[in-house]
Design a protein around this motif. Structure first.
Motif, PDB file in Angstrom:
ATOM      1  N   UNK A 112     -71.418  94.392  66.424  1.00  0.00           N
ATOM      2  CA  UNK A 112     -72.270  94.237  65.242  1.00  0.00           C
ATOM      3  C   UNK A 112     -73.237  93.080  65.299  1.00  0.00           C
ATOM      4  N   UNK A 113     -73.431  92.489  66.477  1.00  0.00           N
ATOM      5  CA  UNK A 113     -74.257  91.287  66.598  1.00  0.00           C
ATOM      6  C   UNK A 113     -75.702  91.526  66.127  1.00  0.00           C
ATOM      7  N   UNK A 114     -76.319  92.574  66.664  1.00  0.00           N
ATOM      8  CA  UNK A 114     -77.720  92.835  66.333  1.00  0.00           C
ATOM      9  C   UNK A 114     -77.872  93.234  64.869  1.00  0.00           C
ATOM     10  N   UNK A 115     -76.930  94.001  64.348  1.00  0.00           N
ATOM     11  CA  UNK A 115     -76.969  94.355  62.925  1.00  0.00           C
ATOM     12  C   UNK A 115     -76.953  93.097  62.064  1.00  0.00           C
ATOM     13  N   UNK A 116     -76.109  92.143  62.419  1.00  0.00           N
ATOM     14  CA  UNK A 116     -75.996  90.912  61.635  1.00  0.00           C
ATOM     15  C   UNK A 116     -77.267  90.078  61.693  1.00  0.00           C
ATOM     16  N   UNK A 117     -77.846  89.930  62.885  1.00  0.00           N
ATOM     17  CA  UNK A 117     -79.033  89.078  62.991  1.00  0.00           C
ATOM     18  C   UNK A 117     -80.207  89.702  62.237  1.00  0.00           C
ATOM     19  N   UNK A 118     -80.273  91.034  62.223  1.00  0.00           N
ATOM     20  CA  UNK A 118     -81.373  91.707  61.538  1.00  0.00           C
ATOM     21  C   UNK A 118     -81.202  91.725  60.024  1.00  0.00           C
ATOM     22  N   UNK A 119     -80.011  91.398  59.557  1.00  0.00           N
ATOM     23  CA  UNK A 119     -79.828  91.241  58.115  1.00  0.00           C
ATOM     24  C   UNK A 119     -80.546  89.999  57.591  1.00  0.00           C
ATOM     25  N   UNK A 120     -80.686  88.986  58.449  1.00  0.00           N
ATOM     26  CA  UNK A 120     -81.266  87.712  57.992  1.00  0.00           C
ATOM     27  C   UNK A 120     -82.737  87.867  57.641  1.00  0.00           C
ATOM     28  N   UNK A 121     -83.469  88.724  58.373  1.00  0.00           N
ATOM     29  CA  UNK A 121     -84.889  88.931  58.034  1.00  0.00           C
ATOM     30  C   UNK A 121     -85.144  90.287  57.374  1.00  0.00           C
ATOM     31  N   UNK A 122     -84.073  90.902  56.889  1.00  0.00           N
ATOM     32  CA  UNK A 122     -84.147  92.141  56.116  1.00  0.00           C
ATOM     33  C   UNK A 122     -84.694  93.318  56.915  1.00  0.00           C
ATOM     34  N   UNK A 123     -84.548  93.273  58.236  1.00  0.00           N
ATOM     35  CA  UNK A 123     -84.820  94.467  59.022  1.00  0.00           C
ATOM     36  C   UNK A 123     -83.679  95.463  58.856  1.00  0.00           C
ATOM     37  N   UNK A 124     -82.525  94.939  58.451  1.00  0.00           N
ATOM     38  CA  UNK A 124     -81.370  95.759  58.085  1.00  0.00           C
ATOM     39  C   UNK A 124     -80.865  95.273  56.738  1.00  0.00           C
ATOM     40  N   UNK A 125     -80.626  96.210  55.822  1.00  0.00           N
ATOM     41  CA  UNK A 125     -80.069  95.861  54.511  1.00  0.00           C
ATOM     42  C   UNK A 125     -78.570  96.103  54.531  1.00  0.00           C
ATOM     43  N   UNK A 126     -77.770  95.136  54.087  1.00  0.00           N
ATOM     44  CA  UNK A 126     -76.320  95.364  54.048  1.00  0.00           C
ATOM     45  C   UNK A 126     -75.949  96.463  53.063  1.00  0.00           C
ATOM     46  N   UNK A 127     -74.928  97.227  53.412  1.00  0.00           N
ATOM     47  CA  UNK A 127     -74.410  98.242  52.488  1.00  0.00           C
ATOM     48  C   UNK A 127     -73.628  97.581  51.364  1.00  0.00           C
ATOM     49  N   UNK A 128     -72.992  96.467  51.690  1.00  0.00           N
ATOM     50  CA  UNK A 128     -72.247  95.673  50.702  1.00  0.00           C
ATOM     51  C   UNK A 128     -72.426  94.204  51.036  1.00  0.00           C
ATOM     52  N   UNK A 129     -72.196  93.349  50.047  1.00  0.00           N
ATOM     53  CA  UNK A 129     -72.283  91.916  50.257  1.00  0.00           C
ATOM     54  C   UNK A 129     -73.711  91.404  50.202  1.00  0.00           C
ATOM     55  N   UNK A 130     -73.887  90.134  50.562  1.00  0.00           N
ATOM     56  CA  UNK A 130     -75.199  89.496  50.433  1.00  0.00           C
ATOM     57  C   UNK A 130     -75.389  88.436  51.510  1.00  0.00           C
ATOM     58  N   UNK A 131     -76.666  88.188  51.814  1.00  0.00           N
ATOM     59  CA  UNK A 131     -77.054  87.131  52.740  1.00  0.00           C
ATOM     60  C   UNK A 131     -77.873  86.106  51.972  1.00  0.00           C
ATOM     61  N   UNK A 132     -77.560  84.830  52.167  1.00  0.00           N
ATOM     62  CA  UNK A 132     -78.244  83.754  51.459  1.00  0.00           C
ATOM     63  C   UNK A 132     -78.913  82.818  52.452  1.00  0.00           C
TER      64      UNK A 132
END
Length: 238
Positions: free
Chosen positions: A39-59
């Protein structure tokens, strides 16, 4: 500071990340290390909103990025990938200058900043007017880093950026990154599957197994001297 709070991501029936929480300290290099499927790439792309989490939040600095406009957010965060993606019909300098202007810098400011960033990553002025195809793989990656830095970010995301270059050049790029981070005080999120790279670069090392499960997190010395389990031992070659 970047915070993941109980984030999960599913692609249809496939779960890429399950209930991941982590704080990335400011002005430090956090390395996420794991095998394919962690899940490394999924996680890094959450930081710049290239991927939106299905649950939870990034701050970022206590601000929930869900409320931020994606394009504006991306223009404030540097992003370097293994595939550099330079414009082949533009010179090295133009590749950098265009990004700087898009981020809102005036033409004179963008030009000066682009030259400064190229010099910072070790691309001499004689190469500024060359085209990407005229550069080596290592030089292209340096240009990719310069392009990411030209927007004057506080955060730099790096997804396997040095994976396609030979070992000697890779070590040189790692040394440059450490020097740049110390010089600019960046908060860097770095992804790799290479244990030597992870141990060398990380201020905080996070070892992941499937679906973003954190097997162990800490300094490289802490993890190497006291690996939590057999998975960590095997991945780090302890």
């Amino acid at each position: 500071m970047i915070e993941f709070k109980h984030v999960s991501k599913s692609y249809g029936d496939a779960e890429a990340v399950i209930d991941f929480s982590l704080t990335l300290p400011t002005h430090k290099i956090t390395v996420l290390m794991g095998l394919s499927g962690s899940g490394k790439t999924t996680l890094i792309r959450m930081v710049n909103k290239m991927v939106e989490p299905s649950e939870g939040a990034v701050f970022i600095d206590s601000n929930d990025i869900a409320a931020l406009e994606p394009v504006k957010l991306r223009r404030s965060i540097g992003y370097v990938m293994q595939e550099v993606g330079l414009l082949p019909h533009k010179s090295v300098l133009e590749n950098i200058r265009l990004i700087a202007e898009i981020s809102g810098q005036t033409k004179p400011e963008a030009l000066k900043n682009s030259k400064d960033m190229l010099n910072l990553v070790g691309i001499d002025e004689e190469f500024h007017e060359r085209f990407p195809a005229q550069l080596s793989g290592g030089q292209q990656q340096r240009v990719g880093v310069a392009r990411a830095l030209a927007i004057k970010p506080n955060i730099l995301l790096m997804d396997e950026p040095f994976g396609a270059v030979d070992p000697i050049v890779r070590e040189e790029l790692q040394d440059e990154l450490i020097r740049i981070q110390l010089s600019l005080g960046l908060t860097i999120m770095f992804i790799t599957h290479d244990r030597h790279e992870a141990l060398k670069l990380a201020d905080q090392l996070v070892v992941l197994s499937d679906n973003g499960k954190i097997e162990q997190a800490g300094t490289p010395l802490e993890i190497k001297s006291s690996p939590k389990n057999d998975f960590v031992k095997k991945l780090l070659g302890v």
